[in-house]
Design a protein around this motif. Sequence first.
Motif, PDB file in Angstrom:
ATOM      1  N   VAL A  26       0.865  -1.355   0.095  1.00 46.02           N
ATOM      2  CA  VAL A  26       0.041  -0.145   0.122  1.00 46.02           C
ATOM      3  C   VAL A  26       0.796   1.315  -0.002  1.00 46.02           C
ATOM      4  N   HIS A  27       1.828   1.210   0.855  1.00 45.25           N
ATOM      5  CA  HIS A  27       2.978   2.422   1.068  1.00 45.25           C
ATOM      6  C   HIS A  27       3.917   1.794   1.689  1.00 45.25           C
ATOM      7  N   SER A  28       4.985   2.648   1.443  1.00 47.42           N
ATOM      8  CA  SER A  28       6.395   2.482   2.217  1.00 47.42           C
ATOM      9  C   SER A  28       7.046   3.714   2.487  1.00 47.42           C
ATOM     10  N   SER A  29       7.697   3.769   3.656  1.00 46.68           N
ATOM     11  CA  SER A  29       8.414   4.843   4.113  1.00 46.68           C
ATOM     12  C   SER A  29       9.669   4.678   4.853  1.00 46.68           C
ATOM     13  N   VAL A  30      10.464   5.369   5.057  1.00 52.25           N
ATOM     14  CA  VAL A  30      11.912   5.551   5.934  1.00 52.25           C
ATOM     15  C   VAL A  30      11.789   6.506   7.252  1.00 52.25           C
ATOM     16  N   TYR A  53     -10.085  -2.480   7.917  1.00 59.67           N
ATOM     17  CA  TYR A  53      -9.307  -3.820   7.626  1.00 59.67           C
ATOM     18  C   TYR A  53      -8.224  -3.879   8.288  1.00 59.67           C
ATOM     19  N   ASP A  54      -7.647  -5.160   8.475  1.00 57.92           N
ATOM     20  CA  ASP A  54      -6.252  -5.318   9.180  1.00 57.92           C
ATOM     21  C   ASP A  54      -5.282  -5.445   7.999  1.00 57.92           C
ATOM     22  N   ALA A  55      -4.015  -4.764   8.610  1.00 57.85           N
ATOM     23  CA  ALA A  55      -2.972  -4.900   7.751  1.00 57.85           C
ATOM     24  C   ALA A  55      -1.541  -5.334   8.486  1.00 57.85           C
ATOM     25  N   LEU A  56      -0.614  -5.558   7.457  1.00 60.56           N
ATOM     26  CA  LEU A  56       0.630  -5.908   8.180  1.00 60.56           C
ATOM     27  C   LEU A  56       1.693  -4.945   7.875  1.00 60.56           C
ATOM     28  N   VAL A  57       2.541  -4.339   8.995  1.00 60.99           N
ATOM     29  CA  VAL A  57       3.888  -3.262   8.682  1.00 60.99           C
ATOM     30  C   VAL A  57       4.871  -4.387   8.861  1.00 60.99           C
ATOM     31  N   VAL A  58       5.654  -4.418   7.822  1.00 57.77           N
ATOM     32  CA  VAL A  58       7.098  -4.894   7.815  1.00 57.77           C
ATOM     33  C   VAL A  58       8.187  -3.743   7.872  1.00 57.77           C
ATOM     34  N   THR A  59       8.971  -4.018   9.065  1.00 60.55           N
ATOM     35  CA  THR A  59      10.056  -2.912   9.343  1.00 60.55           C
ATOM     36  C   THR A  59      11.406  -3.691   9.104  1.00 60.55           C
ATOM     37  N   VAL A  60      12.286  -3.090   8.343  1.00 60.93           N
ATOM     38  CA  VAL A  60      13.493  -3.728   8.050  1.00 60.93           C
ATOM     39  C   VAL A  60      14.606  -2.692   8.610  1.00 60.93           C
ATOM     40  N   TYR A  69       1.041  -6.118  13.360  1.00 62.34           N
ATOM     41  CA  TYR A  69      -0.054  -6.276  12.642  1.00 62.34           C
ATOM     42  C   TYR A  69      -1.162  -4.984  13.118  1.00 62.34           C
ATOM     43  N   LEU A  70      -1.689  -4.159  12.385  1.00 63.93           N
ATOM     44  CA  LEU A  70      -2.457  -3.304  12.622  1.00 63.93           C
ATOM     45  C   LEU A  70      -3.784  -3.522  12.530  1.00 63.93           C
ATOM     46  N   HIS A  71      -4.812  -3.177  13.344  1.00 59.43           N
ATOM     47  CA  HIS A  71      -6.091  -3.672  13.409  1.00 59.43           C
ATOM     48  C   HIS A  71      -7.136  -2.317  13.209  1.00 59.43           C
ATOM     49  N   ALA A  72      -8.062  -2.679  12.403  1.00 65.09           N
ATOM     50  CA  ALA A  72      -9.246  -1.474  12.187  1.00 65.09           C
ATOM     51  C   ALA A  72      -8.635  -0.380  11.292  1.00 65.09           C
ATOM     52  N   VAL A  73      -7.793  -0.799  10.289  1.00 56.33           N
ATOM     53  CA  VAL A  73      -7.346   0.480   9.616  1.00 56.33           C
ATOM     54  C   VAL A  73      -8.528   0.954   8.656  1.00 56.33           C
ATOM     55  N   LEU A  74      -8.661   2.248   8.784  1.00 61.44           N
ATOM     56  CA  LEU A  74      -9.471   3.087   8.042  1.00 61.44           C
ATOM     57  C   LEU A  74      -8.968   2.909   6.629  1.00 61.44           C
ATOM     58  N   PRO A  75     -10.019   2.675   5.753  1.00 61.00           N
ATOM     59  CA  PRO A  75      -9.744   2.260   4.310  1.00 61.00           C
ATOM     60  C   PRO A  75      -9.170   3.710   3.463  1.00 61.00           C
ATOM     61  N   TRP A  76      -9.248   4.644   3.968  1.00 60.18           N
ATOM     62  CA  TRP A  76      -8.636   5.745   3.026  1.00 60.18           C
ATOM     63  C   TRP A  76      -7.654   6.390   3.693  1.00 60.18           C
ATOM     64  N   CYS A  77      -6.821   5.756   4.269  1.00 61.10           N
ATOM     65  CA  CYS A  77      -5.367   6.191   5.018  1.00 61.10           C
ATOM     66  C   CYS A  77      -4.162   5.210   4.480  1.00 61.10           C
ATOM     67  N   PRO A  78      -3.682   5.640   3.299  1.00 64.16           N
ATOM     68  CA  PRO A  78      -2.842   4.791   2.678  1.00 64.16           C
ATOM     69  C   PRO A  78      -1.292   5.331   2.710  1.00 64.16           C
TER      70      PRO A  78
END
Length: 294
Positions: A26-30, A53-60, A69-78
């Motif tokens: 969906v998106h990526s950042s540093v 929806y639920d989403a996963l953040v992978v941090t490297v 794991y993020l729970h109850a993510v608003l659908p318009w917040c990318p």
Amino acid sequence: MPAERPETRLVPYARLPRKYRDRHIVHSSVDAFGRGHWLLTEHPPKDLGSDPYDALVVTVEDRVCHETYLHAVLPWCPHIEALPDGGFVLATPRADKDDGQQVQVFDALGRATGTFRVGDGFQHLLADRAGDLWVGYFDEGVYGDDALSAPGLRRWSITGEPLWSYSPVPDAGWIDDCYTLNVTGRTAWMCPYSRFPLIEVDDAQVVRVRQNPVRGASGLAVLGERAVFFSGYGDDRNRLVDCRLTETSVEPVAESRLVRPDGGRLGRPRIVSRGSRIHVQVKPFTEWFVFDLA
């Protein structure tokens, strides 16, 4: 046609592990500490619908991978940005004035803890090392009907409290569009359209304005008395301009063209500027590269 510039090659920085490649980015950042983050979903973003929806953040970080794991993510917040306490901010650049859910905050356990708005039409949203959010707005926000966006650059607390906003200073004027934003420590650097002065801001005020002949930069690296600007228009796209900083001016010293580690052209990259580093990402957005003045 201008003479061909020498090449400066980016260096590989952070890569999304292959085991996550079946998910959708969906998106990526540093972040302010140099960690790379990817916001991932099981289904394509366009198929997520209008429900949370639920989403996963992978941090490297230094090739070590961590999941949140993020729970109850608003659908318009990318748009994702990481906080120093392990939490995250998700936000949408466009928002109506009555939309109080433009920015969604998550704690380190992935639980949604609050929402607020920062104004329509932001181009940059970067957290500093203290967790405050620096938000730079593009022209449709600045010249729209949203008073929050009009200053061009603002600093917000993570609870949505407005902490500072830009107002015109000598030799800089108004911000028409916050083209470039670099946040390092508690200091922000910006290069706004249309005069492109290099403006240095600490957490309370504009510290210094330097007149700058480099136009249209979308990335910026700063270290001591040096600054490097990235990108430009037309034939100047993807150029690097190495400059010396004086008390009042930016003085170009050398130019090159920024390319991939293998020498390939960049196309239209995603840019995050942090201190001495310009982080660069290109499709398919699975890897971050870096140019580092240090």
